[in-house]
Scaffold this active site. Structure first.
Site: not given
Length: 297
Positions: A96, A52, A119
């Site tokens: 995460q 990422k 998200d």
């Protein structure tokens, strides 16, 4: 000939298209910023975070990272989240998963500011998605929609079977596909571990999305002729390779390919799209927070 849907190529096109919006924001003094938070030292999570960060560098998004010791109390992670909520240079961030067992991941999600929840997992954002007014579409479901669109697959009136009911993929994708929209208007069946005669449900579908986290659960005998198959699964299985394993999807690719009109591979299908849509959501978050209008792909 069965079309192999190239997620790498589609994701690359989205990243390229985002660069104009990112430069527009930067010119207005609002370069988008994405942060990642990692609690612990899970190797797979470390790899995802590094990927990422590379994606951000490629398109011009400012990348930030916070490490939290895996043995630290949950309060230390919550403090890091509060700091990111207050940081004007960070427009979006992700914590995460997985987090250590002593941390309640649902509580983690609730503490993320909804406007920075790129998200799309915060309860407020889930509610907005279900109501048809999504602030952010969750990355993997949105990536699936983009793959279908790029492949010219019509969802309106289509019968879609989703195998898997997770909060991350199955549930939000079902909600997106049933909505009154150009990339929706489908009739959706959601299957799971308690579904009787799964093969009957998948064989009758125009589009099958496998997202159960079960290696090669769906094979060619479960696919109707000419169906479109989207394989979300990424599973490590033992193999006689240098690494000692190989990656396979939730679909047995070779047999399913014989039946499908189009299919995503693993790797190289949905995975790259998830990361591309995270960048998309970050740019969207920056646009909303900075009140700078941009064109998104």
């Amino acid at each position: 000939m069965t079309e192999i849907i190239d997620g790498e190529a589609v994701a690359s096109g989205i990243r390229e298209d985002l660069t104009d919006a990112i430069e527009r924001l930067a010119d207005a003094g609002a370069r988008p910023g994405l942060a990642t938070v990692l609690m612990g030292d899970d190797p797979a999570s470390q790899t995802y975070v590094e990927m990422k960060q590379r994606d951000c560098e490629e398109v011009g998004i400012e990348s930030h990272h916070v490490d939290v010791d895996g043995d630290a109390p949950a309060a230390e992670l919550y403090d890091a989240i509060a700091d990111l909520n207050a940081d004007d240079d960070v427009h979006g961030y992700i914590v995460q998963a997985p987090v250590p067992d002593h941390v309640d991941y649902r509580e983690v999600i609730r503490r993320v500011h909804p406007a920075k929840d790129v998200d799309g997992f915060h309860p407020e954002n889930v509610g907005r998605l279900v109501a048809g007014d999504a602030r952010f579409r969750p990355c993997t479901p949105h990536g699936v929609q983009k793959l279908l669109e790029d492949a010219g697959v019509e969802t309106e009136g289509a019968d879609v079977t989703i195998v898997g009911r997770s909060d991350i993929v199955g549930k939000p994708l079902a909600n997106l596909l049933i909505q009154k929209a150009d990339d929706g208007n489908a009739t959706v069946t959601v299957c799971h571990s308690r579904t009787e005669d799964l093969a009957e449900k998948t064989r009758s579908a125009d589009i099958v999305v496998a997202a159960a986290g079960a290696p090669e659960l769906v094979d060619g005998s479960m696919i109707g002729e000419g169906a479109v198959v989207i394989d979300v699964g990424v599973n490590r299985v033992d193999a006689d390779t240098e690494k000692g394993y190989e990656l396979v999807g939730d679909v047995e690719f070779e047999s399913a390919k014989e039946q499908a009109s189009a299919i995503t591979p693993v790797p190289g299908g949905v995975g790259p799209m998830t990361r591309a849509m995270l960048l998309y959501n970050t740019v969207k978050a920056a646009s909303q927070q900075e009140d700078v209008a941009v064109d998104l792909p």
